[in-house]
Design a protein around this motif. Structure first.
Motif, PDB file in Angstrom:
ATOM      1  N   LYS A   1      64.330  19.002  -6.580  1.00  0.00           N
ATOM      2  CA  LYS A   1      63.813  20.092  -6.663  1.00  0.00           C
ATOM      3  C   LYS A   1      62.110  20.306  -7.304  1.00  0.00           C
ATOM      4  CE  LYS A   1      65.504  20.923  -2.325  1.00  0.00           C
ATOM      5  NZ  LYS A   1      65.147  21.380  -1.329  1.00  0.00           N
TER       6      LYS A   1
ATOM      7  N   TYR B   1      69.308  21.249 -12.248  1.00  0.00           N
ATOM      8  CA  TYR B   1      69.629  21.657 -10.605  1.00  0.00           C
ATOM      9  C   TYR B   1      67.794  20.743 -10.256  1.00  0.00           C
ATOM     10  CZ  TYR B   1      69.097  24.550  -6.175  1.00  0.00           C
ATOM     11  OH  TYR B   1      69.333  24.924  -5.142  1.00  0.00           O
TER      12      TYR B   1
ATOM     13  N   ASN C   1      68.906  18.033  -7.327  1.00  0.00           N
ATOM     14  CA  ASN C   1      68.700  18.359  -5.872  1.00  0.00           C
ATOM     15  C   ASN C   1      67.523  18.307  -5.600  1.00  0.00           C
ATOM     16  OD1 ASN C   1      70.771  20.036  -4.908  1.00  0.00           O
ATOM     17  ND2 ASN C   1      71.104  21.181  -6.594  1.00  0.00           N
TER      18      ASN C   1
END
Length: 138
Positions: free
Chosen positions: A13, A7, A11
């Motif tokens: 992040k 994730y 993304n």
């Protein structure tokens, strides 16, 4: 899928809280390509854990480059009737030029996620109280 390393990587992040941005700008903005923020705006995680930390991402970049070249060869064998060394070289160079900014940024975030663990409470753990806020003068 939140809470996984994948994730954070997909993304781009913060690996710790998965809410703050990892990079200063988009990978294809060439003036700031691959520039990592100093800290996460949401959980205050420091992104450069030590001096020269991202030099290790060169190994990840090498692996991504090898995977790209293997993919180019496989795609050439699937979609072309005849393959010449020249056509393979042109395919390699074009793929590398188009995907270089993405591979560069991916290698950095993959490297960082190897060392920074996800913490679902990272944001709540980083709350500045009024007593600790250095911007307030007594």
């Amino acid at each position: 899928m939140k809470g996984t390393k994948l994730y954070s990587i997909l993304n781009m992040k913060c690996p710790q809280c998965q809410k703050g941005d990892f990079f200063v700008a988009h990978p294809y903005k060439l003036s700031t390509m691959g520039e990592v923020k100093k800290r996460c705006a949401k959980c205050n995680q420091k992104f450069e854990l030590e001096t020269g930390f991202y030099q290790g991402s060169y190994y990840v970049s090498y692996g991504l480059g090898v995977a790209l070249f293997v993919a180019v060869v496989v795609l050439n064998y699937i979609f072309r009737e005849t393959i010449t060394p020249t056509s393979l070289m042109v395919s390699f160079v074009l793929a590398l030029i188009v995907l270089l900014p993405l591979l560069y940024t991916l290698s950095k975030i993959i490297w960082a996620t190897m060392f920074i663990k996800y913490d679902k409470n990272a944001i709540t753990n980083y709350q500045i109280t009024l007593e600790d806020d250095t911007r307030i003068k007594n």
